[in-house]
Motif scaffolding. Sequence first.
Motif, PDB file in Angstrom:
ATOM      1  N   UNK A 151     -50.036  16.063  90.678  1.00  0.00           N
ATOM      2  CA  UNK A 151     -49.486  15.999  92.020  1.00  0.00           C
ATOM      3  C   UNK A 151     -50.511  16.473  93.032  1.00  0.00           C
ATOM      4  N   UNK A 152     -50.082  16.815  94.263  1.00  0.00           N
ATOM      5  CA  UNK A 152     -51.001  17.345  95.271  1.00  0.00           C
ATOM      6  C   UNK A 152     -51.710  18.587  94.751  1.00  0.00           C
ATOM      7  N   UNK A 153     -53.003  18.678  95.017  1.00  0.00           N
ATOM      8  CA  UNK A 153     -53.796  19.754  94.432  1.00  0.00           C
ATOM      9  C   UNK A 153     -53.915  20.970  95.322  1.00  0.00           C
ATOM     10  N   UNK A 155     -56.380  23.257  97.479  1.00  0.00           N
ATOM     11  CA  UNK A 155     -57.705  23.130  98.105  1.00  0.00           C
ATOM     12  C   UNK A 155     -58.757  24.029  97.475  1.00  0.00           C
ATOM     13  N   UNK A 156     -58.352  25.135  96.887  1.00  0.00           N
ATOM     14  CA  UNK A 156     -59.322  26.028  96.252  1.00  0.00           C
ATOM     15  C   UNK A 156     -59.855  25.462  94.949  1.00  0.00           C
ATOM     16  N   UNK A 157     -59.156  24.486  94.367  1.00  0.00           N
ATOM     17  CA  UNK A 157     -59.537  23.963  93.063  1.00  0.00           C
ATOM     18  C   UNK A 157     -58.562  24.440  91.997  1.00  0.00           C
ATOM     19  N   UNK A 158     -58.595  23.810  90.843  1.00  0.00           N
ATOM     20  CA  UNK A 158     -57.682  24.168  89.767  1.00  0.00           C
ATOM     21  C   UNK A 158     -57.913  25.608  89.318  1.00  0.00           C
ATOM     22  N   UNK A 159     -56.805  26.305  89.115  1.00  0.00           N
ATOM     23  CA  UNK A 159     -56.881  27.697  88.678  1.00  0.00           C
ATOM     24  C   UNK A 159     -57.617  27.817  87.346  1.00  0.00           C
ATOM     25  N   UNK A 160     -57.387  26.854  86.444  1.00  0.00           N
ATOM     26  CA  UNK A 160     -58.046  26.904  85.141  1.00  0.00           C
ATOM     27  C   UNK A 160     -59.568  26.938  85.280  1.00  0.00           C
ATOM     28  N   UNK A 161     -60.104  26.118  86.192  1.00  0.00           N
ATOM     29  CA  UNK A 161     -61.549  26.087  86.370  1.00  0.00           C
ATOM     30  C   UNK A 161     -62.031  27.361  87.055  1.00  0.00           C
ATOM     31  N   UNK A 162     -61.332  27.849  88.044  1.00  0.00           N
ATOM     32  CA  UNK A 162     -61.769  29.048  88.743  1.00  0.00           C
ATOM     33  C   UNK A 162     -61.767  30.262  87.809  1.00  0.00           C
ATOM     34  N   UNK A 163     -60.813  30.332  86.911  1.00  0.00           N
ATOM     35  CA  UNK A 163     -60.816  31.428  85.935  1.00  0.00           C
ATOM     36  C   UNK A 163     -61.974  31.291  84.952  1.00  0.00           C
ATOM     37  N   UNK A 347     -58.181  16.852 101.913  1.00  0.00           N
ATOM     38  CA  UNK A 347     -59.616  16.531 101.884  1.00  0.00           C
ATOM     39  C   UNK A 347     -59.969  15.831 100.571  1.00  0.00           C
ATOM     40  N   UNK A 348     -61.060  15.061 100.603  1.00  0.00           N
ATOM     41  CA  UNK A 348     -61.472  14.340  99.391  1.00  0.00           C
ATOM     42  C   UNK A 348     -62.088  15.286  98.382  1.00  0.00           C
ATOM     43  N   UNK A 349     -61.276  15.959  97.597  1.00  0.00           N
ATOM     44  CA  UNK A 349     -61.752  16.979  96.668  1.00  0.00           C
ATOM     45  C   UNK A 349     -62.382  16.360  95.424  1.00  0.00           C
ATOM     46  N   UNK A 350     -63.012  17.229  94.652  1.00  0.00           N
ATOM     47  CA  UNK A 350     -63.489  16.824  93.331  1.00  0.00           C
ATOM     48  C   UNK A 350     -62.286  16.508  92.441  1.00  0.00           C
ATOM     49  N   UNK A 351     -62.462  15.558  91.542  1.00  0.00           N
ATOM     50  CA  UNK A 351     -61.367  15.101  90.684  1.00  0.00           C
ATOM     51  C   UNK A 351     -60.729  16.267  89.931  1.00  0.00           C
ATOM     52  N   UNK A 352     -59.399  16.347  89.990  1.00  0.00           N
ATOM     53  CA  UNK A 352     -58.671  17.385  89.256  1.00  0.00           C
ATOM     54  C   UNK A 352     -58.910  17.248  87.759  1.00  0.00           C
ATOM     55  N   UNK A 353     -58.957  16.026  87.264  1.00  0.00           N
ATOM     56  CA  UNK A 353     -59.168  15.829  85.832  1.00  0.00           C
ATOM     57  C   UNK A 353     -60.566  16.287  85.419  1.00  0.00           C
TER      58      UNK A 353
END
Length: 491
Positions: A151-153, A155-163, A347-353
């Motif tokens: 769904x809508x992401x 803006x900070x990015x996925x929590x999994x990646x930030x951790x 904004x055109x973010x980096x792909x969530x996948x």
Amino acid sequence: MTESWVNYAARIGADLHLELSGPGGRRAALIRALREAVHSGRLAPGTRLPPYRSLAADLGVARNTVADAYAELVAEGWLTARQGSGTRVADRAEPLRGTVRTPVNVGRAARARGPRHDLRQGAPDASAFPRAAWATAYRRALQDAPSEAFGPGDPAGRRELREALAEYLARARGVRAEPDRIVVCSGFAHALRLLFGQGAGGVLRGPLGVEAYGLEFHRKLLSAAGVRTIALPLDEDGARVDVLGRERAVLLTPAHQFPTGGPLHPERRAAVIDWARARGAVVLEDDYDGEFRYDRRPVGALQGLDPERVIHIGSVSKSLSPALRLGWMVLPERYVGPVLEAKGEREGWASVLDQLALAEFIVSGSYDRHVRHMRQRYRRRRDRLVAALAAHAPHVEVTGLAAGLHAVLRLPPGTEWSTVKAAAWQGIALDGLAAFRHPAAGTGADGGLGDGPDDGLGDGLGDGLVVGYAAPAEHAYGAALEALCGVLPPG
């Protein structure tokens, strides 16, 4: 058996029939005549040309006229000149076949096909991308992703990646990071756009101190945002941060100065933090090539000295691939909200996948294994470059070797432009040092870099080449090194 004319000519230097005519004087006429003789096939590849004195006497021109014509054609790639071997027709020069084309059109056609040997800086070995490991991480991330990930992401990015990044950066780079201080972006340029925006609307404002040598693309991006950049002199200890004054921020490459290759001296690391605290300013840390070091101990991130005064910026463009378009900023707390506001809800973010896949790639240990593997691979590449230069161009000094994906080759004064041009004609893509110099850095005896002509840097950083050794595929690397050595000026 009678020796062929080509072999005989290559051995003793050929007699030449040249018609000197047309506009521009004798030198221009001689250059045109020699080009035509090579281009038409009358002078075969490898043919040794007469010495300056002999040809000058035959044609009734001054010796300097012949010398200048030879030098111009060497720079253009039509001829080669090596000590002890004389001046010869370049091996790559090909005779006309079919319709007549001018040398300019030949050059354009070669450029359209792309370089034969890509020795530009900044590009990793694309053939070494870990396809199987990445596909495994991608499948696992896709299978385990919660439904809300589609769904809508955030803006900070996925929590999994930030951790995952917070743990990795703390362990591998000495960054003091919390997931809530990390904002995912699509790379370093995207980070600059978010931080400086357009005009007065950006998170940060200029003037911005920058290293006197760096990427022109970044300077143009900042200029387009209305940011005035001030060049900081360089010496063997990195950027001269002691000259910082009323700048609001400074952009540095402290782990591996680009393009010279050295780390920022520990005393200067401390000094720039003291400056930022005293001025209420901020340091932008481009963690360029921080993971690829060979002959020195790891240099930790500058951010670890003061997380509230340093914005740490990194990406996977060198370690994995620029095609992934994934990067990050580790921000002081006061900048997190403004950066997220600048990024926007749609904004055109980096792909969530891709973010989820990178998180899995890091957590599984695949990222560490890949970096270690590539560190060994690039070190072997670097060693082969050093060995080739020692064997074929021992007069060329090589610097910036302790880390990164490129080396700097120091050239005799006045030879950089002609060497880059000759390389282009031979199908070699590389950069000269001058391409990275800030327009305000100066080109006098000191060039704004160091304390004067005795600092070892001379006119700016002097003449040189920035040679990337990562991009060529493994099977093509030997040929790339051979071609490079063939265009270097003689000692």
